[in-house]
Motif scaffolding. Sequence first.
Motif, mmCIF file in Angstrom:
data_model
loop_
_atom_site.group_PDB
_atom_site.id
_atom_site.type_symbol
_atom_site.label_atom_id
_atom_site.label_comp_id
_atom_site.label_asym_id
_atom_site.label_seq_id
_atom_site.Cartn_x
_atom_site.Cartn_y
_atom_site.Cartn_z
ATOM 1 N N ARG A 46 19.737 -27.549 -9.236
ATOM 2 C CA ARG A 46 18.277 -27.536 -9.308
ATOM 3 C C ARG A 46 17.664 -28.187 -8.075
ATOM 4 O O ARG A 46 16.645 -27.731 -7.558
ATOM 5 N N ASP A 49 17.950 -25.736 -5.186
ATOM 6 C CA ASP A 49 16.980 -24.655 -5.343
ATOM 7 C C ASP A 49 15.565 -25.114 -5.016
ATOM 8 O O ASP A 49 14.809 -24.406 -4.344
ATOM 9 N N SER A 50 15.196 -26.314 -5.465
ATOM 10 C CA SER A 50 13.846 -26.797 -5.196
ATOM 11 C C SER A 50 13.655 -27.081 -3.706
ATOM 12 O O SER A 50 12.579 -26.835 -3.165
ATOM 13 N N ASN A 52 15.149 -25.502 -1.275
ATOM 14 C CA ASN A 52 15.015 -24.191 -0.632
ATOM 15 C C ASN A 52 13.612 -23.634 -0.806
ATOM 16 O O ASN A 52 13.056 -23.042 0.106
ATOM 17 N N LYS A 53 13.022 -23.853 -1.968
ATOM 18 C CA LYS A 53 11.650 -23.386 -2.192
ATOM 19 C C LYS A 53 10.667 -24.156 -1.321
ATOM 20 O O LYS A 53 9.738 -23.577 -0.770
ATOM 21 N N VAL A 54 10.858 -25.471 -1.185
ATOM 22 C CA VAL A 54 9.970 -26.290 -0.367
ATOM 23 C C VAL A 54 10.061 -25.877 1.102
ATOM 24 O O VAL A 54 9.057 -25.801 1.803
ATOM 25 N N ASN A 55 11.262 -25.576 1.567
ATOM 26 C CA ASN A 55 11.457 -25.196 2.966
ATOM 27 C C ASN A 55 11.065 -23.756 3.235
ATOM 28 O O ASN A 55 11.169 -23.294 4.360
ATOM 29 N N GLY A 56 10.642 -23.035 2.207
ATOM 30 C CA GLY A 56 10.200 -21.660 2.405
ATOM 31 C C GLY A 56 11.321 -20.649 2.344
ATOM 32 O O GLY A 56 11.114 -19.481 2.629
ATOM 33 N N LYS A 57 12.485 -21.070 1.995
ATOM 34 C CA LYS A 57 13.597 -20.140 1.893
ATOM 35 C C LYS A 57 13.638 -19.606 0.475
ATOM 36 O O LYS A 57 13.637 -20.359 -0.482
ATOM 37 N N ALA A 58 13.676 -18.312 0.369
ATOM 38 C CA ALA A 58 13.773 -17.711 -0.962
ATOM 39 C C ALA A 58 15.212 -17.817 -1.437
ATOM 40 O O ALA A 58 16.154 -17.728 -0.653
ATOM 41 N N VAL A 59 15.384 -18.010 -2.711
ATOM 42 C CA VAL A 59 16.723 -18.039 -3.281
ATOM 43 C C VAL A 59 17.205 -16.601 -3.325
ATOM 44 O O VAL A 59 16.600 -15.739 -3.949
#
Length: 145
Positions: A46, A49-50, A52-59
Motif C-alpha cells: 500500500r 502504491d501510494s 507511485n500515485k503521489v509521484n504521478g506514476k500510474a500503477v
Amino acid sequence: MKKIIVLFTTLSVLAGCAGKSGSEEELQQIKQNTIDSINKAQVKQRTIDSMNKVNGKAVEKNTQKQEVTTTTTTNTGTGTTTTTTQKKGWSKTAKGAVIGAGVGAIGGAIIDKKHPGQGAILGGALGAGAGAVTGNVMDKKDGRK
C-alpha cells in the motif's frame, strides 16, 4: 487472492502441527506470526502504491498492449494495412507458478522443522504446480490461451 493465501498458509501451519505434540500457546504464536508477516507485506505494498500515485506514476498492469502496423506495396500501388495487438507481460499461469512456489517453499520450510530445506523444496514444487494450474484456468477464462 490475498485472503486465499492467508487461508492456505494458516491451514498449512495447522496441518503441519496436527501430528506433533505442542501447546496451544505455540500454535497461537505461529498463527499470529503468519498473520503479522502477511499484514506487513500488505502495508508495504500500500505504501509503494501510494508513493507511485503521489509521484504521478500510474500503477501499471502486467498486460500491456502494443500496436504493430505493416504496409505492403505491390506494382499497382499500396496494398492493405493491418493492425494487430500483442499482449506483453507474464501470463497468469506464470504468475501463479511463481507465487505458488514462493508460498509453498516458505510453508514447507516452516512446517518441516527437522529438515527445512527439504520441506521448502517439496512445498515449492507443490505450490508451483497448484499455482500454475490455477493461473492456467484464469488464462483460459480471459481467452489468453
